[in-house]
Design a protein around this motif. Structure first.
Motif, PDB file in Angstrom:
ATOM      1  N   ILE A 213       5.802  -4.960   1.260  1.00 33.83           N
ATOM      2  CA  ILE A 213       5.100  -4.153   0.257  1.00 33.83           C
ATOM      3  C   ILE A 213       3.825  -4.867  -0.198  1.00 33.83           C
ATOM      4  O   ILE A 213       2.759  -4.250  -0.289  1.00 33.83           O
ATOM      5  N   ASP A 214       3.936  -6.139  -0.452  1.00 36.28           N
ATOM      6  CA  ASP A 214       2.746  -6.897  -0.874  1.00 36.28           C
ATOM      7  C   ASP A 214       1.668  -6.876   0.202  1.00 36.28           C
ATOM      8  O   ASP A 214       0.492  -6.660  -0.077  1.00 36.28           O
ATOM      9  N   TRP A 215       2.116  -7.079   1.431  1.00 36.10           N
ATOM     10  CA  TRP A 215       1.151  -7.096   2.539  1.00 36.10           C
ATOM     11  C   TRP A 215       0.508  -5.706   2.684  1.00 36.10           C
ATOM     12  O   TRP A 215      -0.707  -5.573   2.812  1.00 36.10           O
ATOM     13  N   GLY A 216       1.357  -4.673   2.643  1.00 34.50           N
ATOM     14  CA  GLY A 216       0.895  -3.301   2.824  1.00 34.50           C
ATOM     15  C   GLY A 216      -0.086  -2.896   1.725  1.00 34.50           C
ATOM     16  O   GLY A 216      -1.091  -2.225   1.978  1.00 34.50           O
ATOM     17  N   CYS A 217       0.207  -3.324   0.528  1.00 38.85           N
ATOM     18  CA  CYS A 217      -0.655  -3.001  -0.602  1.00 38.85           C
ATOM     19  C   CYS A 217      -2.025  -3.658  -0.409  1.00 38.85           C
ATOM     20  O   CYS A 217      -3.065  -3.007  -0.542  1.00 38.85           O
TER      21      CYS A 217
END
Length: 537
Positions: A214-218
């Motif tokens: 999620i952090d990477w995708g964000c």
RNA sequence: GCCCUCGUAGCUCAGUAGGAUAGAGCGACCGCCUCCUAAGCGGUAGGCCACAGGUUCGAUUCCUGUCGAGGGCGCCA
């Protein structure tokens, strides 16, 4: 200003003639028809009832009196119609405008001081960080950036802000979708099915946990969106994270304060905002019975945060969000903020067509139309100009083929061409050994051609147009002016040669002043819109 | 059912804090290059400003209603 002079001459005449009542605010307007003069007052019509006299008769008396002692800059007063008092202004006034434009240049001309340095926060786009920007974001992006430019030009201290919904259910689903694509498993039922997910998943490092995904995708989505926006020349001062308000306790605090202020209550296991008390049509849930926050709660905390940082908040929302206006204002009211300091601008939908047929899907991706691909197809200038062409209050249809065409029916090219032509005259003048020297009013009096006067009139009008577009948050008024002005420039170009055997050097010099001033005017207009003013095309 | 925005020329749209003869571009038709970019300029035709009431000296503009278009009305975001 000339209109102040006229107003005081009206007041003086009424006083000397013993006509009453004298209204505190005398209304002057520019008649639609030039034959009616440069300025017109409906004064006699307004007061005739109270004065107990016929409007036309009053108007005649007043205009006759003023004609006996004309104020400076006014060459004639007359009455017309039911009782309008019309003023004709001296051309020297227009030459002074020309001199002023040249003195100020493109960095100063049109700048006003109505904002008084007030801090205004313009929040726009604010797309979820779960994918690329698409066509639906384009209007808000162009509009928000343009009003930010305009407000800045009229003396506000402007802050551009993007709100990122980087937590919550959507981010979970987004993360799961990336994970599924990475591992080659099925994308969840409600997940993101776009092609870009496959592409992005392939760029993602191996072996990440879901929270890491999620952090990477964000971060990746944010980067992608920033790139697309940069392609339009749009840059934000702040990318505000929703998540940060969980981490720093702002959301807890806003819930506590609403409770303390008796603006929320518990019912059916949920926490409700008493928004009806503050003008909404029903109460809204803040915390669901399962303990999760609704989308509203962080949004309320976010807006409160903005209130602390700015004097005036502007939100640009799509038409599908109009239903949230009342509840957000209610929430701000409940927190003790003035809801009038929050302006929510709603942009209606845009339908894209290509040669008359509606475009719903992207050719390349087969799903959403990415904003990036629109910019690639028609260019940044055309994208911005087309999206700003009309009022955001009405739904828009525009043709991508037309916007991309290098043809005269394309309004972007029409306006940019006018600027390029002005530059071309400058180059020609240089080749012929002329250099532009600022002239005096007397030397400019040689400019009497209808085309020249039209340009001067439009230049004189421009600051008013900027003022109005700022007050109404209506950049399309600037667009309309640039189109009108381009029309005047093309007419001048056609009919008034600047350099030529049958043009005297004096006239060449005066016209060069006009050319440079026109270039400044057009450049200022295009700058406000974020559209380039090319030297040649 | 309720809420928001809109309804202006064949098409795409300006205009309206109430004002005089409602504008532009495109499309149609007719003209204009020996000359700074014809990517241009000019002209003609084209309108019950959706409809009906109301307020006003005056309404395309404000108010009410009707019809039509689009978008919303979740303990989704």
């Amino acid at each position: 200003m000339i209109n102040e002079t006229i107003k005081s001459s009206l007041r003086q005449a009424m006083g000397e003639l013993g006509i009453s009542p004298i209204p505190s605010d005398i209304n002057l307007e520019r008649p639609a028809n030039r034959d009616h003069g440069d300025w017109s007052s409906n004064l006699a019509l307004v007061i005739s009832k109270e004065a107990g006299r016929q409007a036309r008769e009053l108007a005649d008396e007043i205009s006759e009196h003023i004609n006996g002692n004309l104020p400076e800059g006014v060459v004639g007063v007359s009455t017309a119609g039911p009782g309008f008092i019309n003023f004709k202004v001296s051309l020297s006034w227009l030459y002074q405008i020309l001199i002023e434009v040249l003195e100020k240049g493109s960095t100063e001309f049109g700048r006003l001081e109505i904002g008084d340095g007030l801090n205004v926060n313009v929040e726009f786009v604010s797309a979820n960080p779960t994918g690329p920007l698409h066509a639906g974001h384009a209007r808000g992006a162009c509009y928000g950036d343009a009003i930010a430019n305009i407000l800045s030009a009229v003396g506000y201290s402007v802050h551009r802000e993007f709100y990122m919904n980087d937590r919550g259910l959507q981010m979970q689903i987004y993360g799961q979708s990336l994970q599924a694509r990475k591992e080659g498993t099925a994308v969840p039922e409600e997940g993101y099915g776009g092609e870009y997910i496959i592409e992005w998943a392939s760029l993602m490092p191996e072996g990440l946990t879901l929270p890491e995904i999620i952090d990477w995708g964000c971060a990746h989505a944010q980067l992608d969106q920033q790139e697309t926006l940069a392609g339009l020349g749009i840059h934000f001062d702040t990318w505000f994270s929703e998540k940060s308000m969980i981490e720093n306790g702002d959301i807890e605090k806003v819930l506590g304060d609403l409770t303390a202020g008796n603006a929320s209550y518990e019912k059916d296991g949920a926490t409700w905002l008493s928004s009806t008390t503050f003008g909404d049509d029903k109460d809204r849930v803040l915390v669901k019975s399962d303990g999760e926050l609704t989308y509203l709660t962080p949004d309320v905390a976010y807006h409160r945060n903005k209130y602390e940082r700015a004097d005036w908040l502007i939100n640009v929302w799509g038409a599908d969000h109009h239903g949230y206006v009342a509840r957000m204002k209610a929430a701000m009211h409940a927190l003790g903020n003035d809801p009038d300091d929050l302006s929510i601008q709603i942009t209606q939908l845009v339908k894209l067509v290509r040669s008359g047929k509606e475009v719903k899907l992207s050719k390349r991706q087969g799903d959403i139309i990415e904003l990036r691909s629109i910019i690639e197809e028609i260019g940044s200038d055309a994208t911005r100009f087309m999206y700003l062409l009309q009022s955001v209050d009405s739904k828009q249809t525009f043709d991508l083929e037309l916007a991309a065409s290098h043809a005269m029916e394309n309004p972007v090219y029409y306006v940019q061409m006018a600027h390029a032509r002005l530059c071309s005259i400058g180059r020609k003048a240089e080749e012929e050994g002329f250099s532009q020297v600022n002239l005096s009013v007397q030397e400019l009096e040689i400019l009497t051609h209808e085309r020249e006067i039209e340009i001067l009139r439009l230049l004189e009008l421009f600051p008013e147009v900027i003022d109005l577009s700022a007050r109404e948050l209506a950049p399309h008024k600037i667009v309309t002016w640039t189109r009108d002005f381009a029309n005047a420039v093309h007419g001048f170009y056609h009919d008034c040669y600047v350099i030529g055997e049958d043009v005297s050097p004096k006239l060449t010099n005066a016209r060069l002043n006009l050319v440079v001033a026109s270039r400044i005017g057009l450049k200022v207009g295009l700058d406000l819109l974020g559209v380039n003013a090319p030297d040649k095309m």
